[in-house]
Design an enzyme around this catalytic site. Sequence first.
Site, PDB file in Angstrom:
ATOM      1  N   LYS A   1     -13.176  32.866   3.193  1.00 33.76           N
ATOM      2  CA  LYS A   1     -12.465  32.563   4.635  1.00 33.76           C
ATOM      3  C   LYS A   1     -12.267  30.786   4.184  1.00 33.76           C
ATOM      4  CE  LYS A   1     -13.632  32.929   9.465  1.00 33.76           C
ATOM      5  NZ  LYS A   1     -14.768  33.228  10.268  1.00 33.76           N
TER       6      LYS A   1
ATOM      7  N   CYS B   1     -16.744  26.538   7.534  1.00 33.49           N
ATOM      8  CA  CYS B   1     -17.259  26.038   8.846  1.00 33.49           C
ATOM      9  C   CYS B   1     -17.192  24.711   9.371  1.00 33.49           C
ATOM     10  CB  CYS B   1     -18.791  26.677   9.006  1.00 33.49           C
ATOM     11  SG  CYS B   1     -19.515  26.170  10.715  1.00 33.49           S
TER      12      CYS B   1
ATOM     13  N   LYS C   1     -22.403  38.591  11.107  1.00 34.88           N
ATOM     14  CA  LYS C   1     -22.657  36.974  11.602  1.00 34.88           C
ATOM     15  C   LYS C   1     -23.183  36.421  10.237  1.00 34.88           C
ATOM     16  CE  LYS C   1     -23.554  33.134  13.363  1.00 34.88           C
ATOM     17  NZ  LYS C   1     -22.279  32.306  14.013  1.00 34.88           N
TER      18      LYS C   1
END
Length: 264
Positions: free
Chosen positions: A144, A106, A16
């Site tokens: 990412k 994100c 995480k």
Amino acid sequence: QVMRAFEAGWGGAVWKTLGDPIINVSSRLGGLHYRKSRLIGMSNIELISDRPIAESLREIREVKRRYPDRAELVSLMVESTREAWREWIKRVEDTGCDGLELNFSCPHGMVERGMGASIGQVPEYSRMITEWAREFATVPVLVKLSPNVTDIRYPGRAAVQGGADGLALINSIASLIGVDVDNLDPIPHVRGMGSRGGYTGPAIKPIALNMVATLAEDPEVTVPISGIGGISNWSDALEFILLGATTVQVCTAVVLNGYEVIGE
């Protein structure tokens, strides 16, 4: 949790996202159901890990010691300064982890601090910070990518130009999943208040497949791709591999069905 996943048969895990301490709220998840039955998508308003950093680093080290044959990557979302990235990478690498995954994607990840999608949506920033990470890291670095862009090739190419060893995509899609029409609260909500979040689950698979395939066929993208987005069973995983991914990552399906989904 990671050790339970490894015991069930998973080949690796991405820890995480770590970063400077924050406060999460509950409930952080909202579901989108098709005709009020099957859940096809999920939205989360969760930020990075709120667990003590020292505790996470200790556990990363312990998991690697117990499972040396499994891939253990650590996700990082750090403020956009060269020194901050140097410090975080050094601390994380000291755990013995196998690689880093830079979270530039994100959709609700503290843009006011220069983090998350505010980086991934600007190719120049992505390239610059990837270069910093590659300068300091001795383990492989994946970037990412955010799907919240007009053309996924530009951030993908920027990460490659910055020295990324691989790309991971897609992260969640910016969303406001709905409003509870009985009490007029957004979904999900905390004491009547809500926020835009990140949309995941089976409904995003077509978008993820398109973006993975787009980068896999781009001659300027010369690194491996880890496919993410709506993977729920073996055939989903195979579709990503057929379109150019060399590994796949699963999250929502595990949240909904448990670690044993690896059995399929």
